[in-house]
Write an enzyme that holds these catalytic residues in place. Structure first.
Site, PDB file in Angstrom:
ATOM      1  N   ARG A 120       1.281   1.896   7.227  1.00 11.75           N
ATOM      2  CA  ARG A 120       0.946   2.197   5.833  1.00 11.75           C
ATOM      3  C   ARG A 120      -0.540   2.533   5.767  1.00 11.75           C
ATOM      4  O   ARG A 120      -1.385   1.714   6.143  1.00 11.75           O
ATOM      5  CB  ARG A 120       1.250   0.976   4.946  1.00 11.75           C
ATOM      6  N   HIS A 165      -5.392   4.579  -3.336  1.00 13.81           N
ATOM      7  CA  HIS A 165      -5.831   3.213  -3.020  1.00 13.81           C
ATOM      8  C   HIS A 165      -7.312   3.100  -3.416  1.00 13.81           C
ATOM      9  O   HIS A 165      -8.186   2.941  -2.577  1.00 13.81           O
ATOM     10  CB  HIS A 165      -5.606   2.920  -1.541  1.00 13.81           C
ATOM     11  N   GLU A 210      -1.812  -1.483  -6.272  1.00 13.79           N
ATOM     12  CA  GLU A 210      -2.374  -2.543  -7.109  1.00 13.79           C
ATOM     13  C   GLU A 210      -2.986  -2.062  -8.423  1.00 13.79           C
ATOM     14  O   GLU A 210      -4.209  -2.122  -8.628  1.00 13.79           O
ATOM     15  CB  GLU A 210      -3.400  -3.362  -6.318  1.00 13.79           C
ATOM     16  N   ASN A 352       2.385  -6.659  -2.857  1.00 13.63           N
ATOM     17  CA  ASN A 352       1.267  -7.230  -2.096  1.00 13.63           C
ATOM     18  C   ASN A 352       1.141  -8.679  -2.528  1.00 13.63           C
ATOM     19  O   ASN A 352       1.055  -8.971  -3.725  1.00 13.63           O
ATOM     20  CB  ASN A 352      -0.058  -6.520  -2.412  1.00 13.63           C
ATOM     21  N   TYR A 354      -0.735 -12.538  -1.422  1.00 11.62           N
ATOM     22  CA  TYR A 354      -1.622 -13.305  -0.536  1.00 11.62           C
ATOM     23  C   TYR A 354      -1.643 -14.788  -0.857  1.00 11.62           C
ATOM     24  O   TYR A 354      -1.834 -15.600   0.023  1.00 11.62           O
ATOM     25  CB  TYR A 354      -3.064 -12.781  -0.648  1.00 11.62           C
ATOM     26  N   GLU A 420       1.724  -5.735   1.705  1.00 11.60           N
ATOM     27  CA  GLU A 420       0.501  -6.385   2.203  1.00 11.60           C
ATOM     28  C   GLU A 420       0.689  -7.885   2.180  1.00 11.60           C
ATOM     29  O   GLU A 420       1.281  -8.434   1.240  1.00 11.60           O
ATOM     30  CB  GLU A 420      -0.722  -6.079   1.321  1.00 11.60           C
TER      31      GLU A 420
HETATM   32  C1  NOJ Z   1      -5.390  -5.837  -1.439  1.00 12.33           C
HETATM   33  C2  NOJ Z   1      -5.974  -4.460  -1.338  1.00 12.33           C
HETATM   34  O1  NOJ Z   1      -4.950  -3.527  -1.441  1.00 12.33           O
HETATM   35  C3  NOJ Z   1      -6.776  -4.231  -0.065  1.00 12.33           C
HETATM   36  O2  NOJ Z   1      -7.490  -3.038  -0.217  1.00 12.33           O
HETATM   37  C4  NOJ Z   1      -7.680  -5.410   0.183  1.00 12.33           C
HETATM   38  O3  NOJ Z   1      -8.512  -5.198   1.286  1.00 12.33           O
HETATM   39  C5  NOJ Z   1      -6.829  -6.638   0.380  1.00 12.33           C
HETATM   40  N1  NOJ Z   1      -6.108  -6.902  -0.839  1.00 12.33           N
HETATM   41  C6  NOJ Z   1      -7.623  -7.897   0.726  1.00 12.33           C
HETATM   42  O4  NOJ Z   1      -8.466  -8.214  -0.327  1.00 12.33           O
END
Ligand code: NOJ
Length: 530
Positions: A120, A165, A210, A352, A354, A420
């Site tokens: 990606r 992006h 995002e 995405n 985290y 992600e």
């Molecule tokens: C999401 C973003 O899409 C990416 O650009 C970024 O580096 C990561 N989060 C980590 O913060």
């Protein structure tokens, strides 16, 4: 045996057992991700135009203190004094970044070595259309991506392309950026160029990466370019344009390309899971509202059967706007035709993820427009969750499983591609034995596997962020997410595999998580400390 040893053996046992019989389903795909501004460099080579990150980093504007927004308007001295150098932690930029623009062959070799099913990456709008408009196509930019796409395909790696992006062409910022509704049409023009040039070989597209970060952080909170602090206003206008840009691009693909190119078009939204901070009903509502305001904002119009913005956004923003004396809601409205256009306008849900937050109800008497007040939620992370280098990144793998179940229930179990997920380390030290990152990937992948196997969530792909260390926006090069270490002090930007790259590669080839796997050249991690 004392209690401590029993506990350690239990942890070890549960982690080693996780591998047994726990295979990702056949057809499940693994990949890695990057984005143009974060890795390409070559910011002004071969006819590329300037984008908002080139502009921001070169002009070093300081983060804007929104104190001056309460009451008084901004004057030229506010502007001057607030635009101090130093918005970027290390004062750096993406002019060279990982120099990926000049390293196609080397990078594809590394991807092959990882054994990924797909890569990606994003296309830099300014490299293809230097002015942002489709009146002139920069052939050299097209050639660069053609070479990358062809090399990937020749190596059996599928390109998964993000169209946007975050690196908006600067000339489009100068006509207002995303809050200007004309950008929806300009984006469709750009998308058409991409389908025409690359769609014969590219089968998977993500329109936006995002939207919440683009809009809320770029136009309300001033923590991403263009660093605008129009809280409670700019973000909603941006989001409105962006959703329409997405839906119109999807429509364009359906009408003019789907039959011949047979690809798929989706959109990626970032979601933190919202856990109620207490057992109270208020906090349960707060957690739900947090997800609706950050995730539902963009996915309710596409995936909810009724479409449109989540009703809680509509009612709370409408009510606050009225109480604040606005003549109309700060959240724009879609026409019925637009609502219909948006519904179902994605072939997969790009996620995405985290980390997670604990959410509580927030009440305030403030009458200044504010996204947080509209949402009415305060959110924090407990200290007991292990912390990454990014202030918002703490390890809570249950969050992704709960989120996947939330998506399944609310949106009728659509296909989810995790686009992600990853963990950051701080600093420049070459820390190749990255056990904390290995732990993160293992625990998150276990949670995802459980969501697939036990909960029947329809997850078909997983993407590690990131392929290599890269430019982490306002954090510059001070935070590293890569599976490969990049030496940014060396002109050649050498890439060195971290332990996590070998572990991930093993997960891909065995389709399973194996806590006891120790790659050659590395030593076993002590999981009792993780
Ligand atoms: C999401 C973003 O899409 C990416 O650009 C970024 O580096 C990561 N989060 C980590 O913060």
């Amino acid at each position: 045996m004392n209690l401590h040893i029993i506990l350690l053996s239990l942890i070890f046992l549960s982690k080693t057992q996780a591998q047994d019989g726990n295979q990702f389903p056949g057809g499940f795909r693994f990949g890695v991700a990057t984005a143009s501004y974060q890795v390409e460099g070559a910011w002004n080579e071969d006819g590329k135009g300037e984008n908002i990150w080139d502009y921001l980093t070169h002009n070093n504007p300081g983060a804007i203190d929104d104190g001056f927004l309460t009451g008084k308007g901004e004057n030229i001295w506010d502007y001057l004094t607030h635009n101090n150098p130093g918005a970027i932690d290390d004062g750096s930029n993406g002019d060279i970044a990982c120099d990926s623009y000049h390293k196609t062959a080397e990078d594809v070799e590394l991807l092959k070595d990882l054994d990924v099913d797909f890569y990606r990456f994003s296309i830099s709008w300014s490299r293809i259309l230097p002015s942002g408009h489709a009146n002139y196509i920069n052939r050299e930019g097209v050639n660069y991506y053609n070479e990358l796409i062809d090399t990937l395909i020749a190596n059996d790696i599928r390109p998964l392309i993000t169209m946007f992006h975050w690196d908006l062409p600067q000339p489009l910022q100068e006509i207002g950026g995303w809050p200007n509704p004309i950008l929806a049409d300009l984006f469709v023009d750009y998308a058409k160029v991409l389908f025409d040039e690359f769609g014969d070989r590219v089968l998977e597209w993500i329109t936006f990466n995002e939207p919440y970060q683009i809009c809320h952080q770029g136009y309300s909170e001033a923590t991403k370019a263009p660093l605008y602090a129009q809280d409670g206003i700019g973000g909603y206008l941006c989001g409105h344009t962006l959703l329409l840009a997405h839906a119109k691009t999807y429509q364009l693909y359906n009408e003019s390309y789907r039959e011949t190119q047979q690809g798929r078009v989706g959109i990626t939204v970032n979601a933190m899971w919202g856990e109620p901070a207490s057992e109270s009903e208020d906090d349960a509502t707060a957690a739900e509202n947090y997800i609706q305001f950050t995730f539902g904002w963009f996915f309710n119009p596409i995936y909810a059967s009724e479409g449109d913005y989540p009703s809680v956004m509509r009612s709370q923003i409408d009510a606050n706007s009225q109480a604040e004396g606005f003549q109309r809601s700060r959240l724009p409205s879609f026409t019925q035709e637009e609502i219909e256009l948006l519904k179902g306008s994605s072939d997969f849900l790009g996620l995405n993820h985290y980390s997670s937050y604990e959410c509580a109800r927030l009440t305030t008497d403030e009458t200044t427009p504010s996204f947080i007040n509209d949402m009415g939620v305060s959110y924090t992370q407990p200290d007991t969750w292990e912390a990454g280098a990014s202030f918002w990144l703490k390890v809570y793998p249950d969050g992704i499983r709960k989120l996947l179940n939330w998506i399944k229930t609310r949106y009728g179990n659509p296909e989810v591609m995790i686009t992600e997920n990853g963990f950051s380390y701080a600093g420049n030290e070459q820390d190749l034995q990255d056990c904390r990152r290995v732990n993160y990937y293992n625990v998150y992948l276990e949670a995802i596997l459980a969501a697939i196997v036990e909960d029947e969530c329809n997850v078909t792909a997983y993407t590690a962020w990131s392929f290599m260390d890269n430019y982490e926006w306002l954090r510059g090069y001070t935070q590293r997410f890569g599976l490969y270490y990049v030496d940014f002090t060396d002109d050649d930007r050498p890439r060195t595999p971290k332990m996590s790259s070998r572990v991930y590669s093993n997960i891909i080839s065995t389709r399973a998580i194996n806590w006891t796997y120790v790659p050659e050249g590395f030593t076993a991690c002590d999981w009792s400390t993780e």
